[in-house]
Design an enzyme around this catalytic site. Structure first.
Site, short mmCIF file in Angstrom:
data_model
loop_
_atom_site.label_atom_id
_atom_site.label_comp_id
_atom_site.label_asym_id
_atom_site.label_seq_id
_atom_site.Cartn_x
_atom_site.Cartn_y
_atom_site.Cartn_z
N CYS A 104 0.83 -1.21 0.00
CA CYS A 104 0.00 0.00 0.00
C CYS A 104 0.87 1.26 0.00
O CYS A 104 1.42 1.64 -1.03
CB CYS A 104 -0.97 -0.05 1.18
SG CYS A 104 -2.33 1.10 1.06
N HIS A 198 -2.96 -5.28 1.18
CA HIS A 198 -2.21 -5.58 2.40
C HIS A 198 -2.14 -7.09 2.65
O HIS A 198 -2.94 -7.64 3.42
CB HIS A 198 -2.88 -4.92 3.61
CG HIS A 198 -2.63 -3.46 3.73
ND1 HIS A 198 -1.47 -2.93 4.26
CD2 HIS A 198 -3.42 -2.40 3.40
CE1 HIS A 198 -1.54 -1.61 4.25
NE2 HIS A 198 -2.71 -1.26 3.73
N GLU A 200 -0.20 -8.56 4.54
CA GLU A 200 0.17 -8.77 5.94
C GLU A 200 -0.99 -8.57 6.91
O GLU A 200 -0.87 -8.90 8.09
CB GLU A 200 1.32 -7.82 6.33
CG GLU A 200 0.93 -6.39 6.61
CD GLU A 200 0.69 -5.52 5.39
OE1 GLU A 200 0.58 -4.29 5.55
OE2 GLU A 200 0.61 -6.06 4.27
#
Length: 277
Positions: A104, A198, A200
């Site tokens: 991002c 994202h 993660e």
């Protein structure tokens, strides 16, 4: 044993707001995700958005096998010292030749540091899930997407998009919200892989983002009331425990985002890449 530097994109105040919304500091979330992929890591953290913070110099950066950039609540086009310090540090990272990965904000910083541009998306915010991300021909052949289907969803929250890429960059994925959901490019010896979503994130983390932006989400028409936004945030958080069949159907949450291994696949592929370098 790979050694990775995590670059936190938020200011100290941004990190405080994330925790207040029942989220995590981005660097801690990234560390947890990387260790889920591989336990035998040595991790360092840098905070270039913070004033007067000590950052690794070129020699210190060369001791790392990879550099991972987190998300951030900042907007790169707003400038200011907290942005400029990150852009300058990213250029130093390019000079080191160490492979970088950006989620991002991380993608956006890498793009702008390399000569591209980022602007506010005229189509609005993408939050919750980035739907129907499609791999390009370059994406299907790129090691970032080894094992990925040609179309998938991903956890996402962003209002800004890449509008011009650096020279020789390749678009790896796109969807209806942005023509750049993922890109790869090189500056000198420094390779950069970045995604607009994202990998993660957990569902709990996207729920925290929804809590932080509740007023904006109502204003932008995502929800009619703040209570409805709060309910949606709680529902998203429940998907970390599987959620209910009804909620999964209503929110369109499928295995590509429910399975942590699938969500982390892109990061895992990057980890494999830097381990083989």
């Amino acid at each position: 044993m790979p050694k990775i530097l995590i670059v936190e994109g938020n200011t100290a105040e941004g990190r405080r707001r994330a925790v207040a919304a029942r989220g995590r500091e981005a660097n801690l979330l990234y560390a947890e995700s990387l260790r889920r992929i591989r336990g035998d890591l040595t991790l360092g953290v840098a905070f270039p958005a913070d004033p007067d913070t000590a950052l690794p110099d070129l020699a210190a950066l060369k001791a790392y096998d990879g550099i991972a950039w987190t998300g951030s609540s900042l907007n790169v086009y707003n400038g200011g010292p907290e942005v400029e310090r990150q852009l300058e540090f990213c250029r130093t990272c390019f000079a080191s030749g160490v492979p970088q990965f950006g989620s991002c904000w991380g993608l956006q910083v890498g793009v702008v540091a390399a000569g591209g541009t980022v602007l506010k998306n005229p189509l609005g915010r993408e939050i919750g899930l980035a739907r129907k991300i499609l791999l390009t021909e370059s994406g299907r052949a790129h090691p970032l997407y080894e094992g990925r289907p040609s179309v998938f969803d991903a956890i996402a929250v962003h209002r800004d998009i890449v509008t011009a890429l650096p020279e020789n960059a390749r678009i790896l994925a796109y969807n209806s919200m942005t023509r750049v959901q993922a890109a790869a490019f090189q500056v000198g010896a420094g390779a950069f892989w970045g995604v607009q979503y994202h990998p993660e994130y957990t569902f709990g983390e996207i729920a925290a983002s929804m809590r932080r932006y509740t007023a904006g989400l109502v204003e932008e028409g995502f929800f009619q009331t703040e209570a409805a936004a709060a309910l949606a945030a709680d529902t998203f958080a429940s998907f970390d425990r599987g959620g209910t069949a009804g909620d999964r159907w209503v929110f369109g949450v499928d295995a590509d985002v429910l399975d942590p291994a699938e969500r982390l696949r892109d990061l895992a592929n990057w980890m494999r890449f830097i381990s083989e370098e």
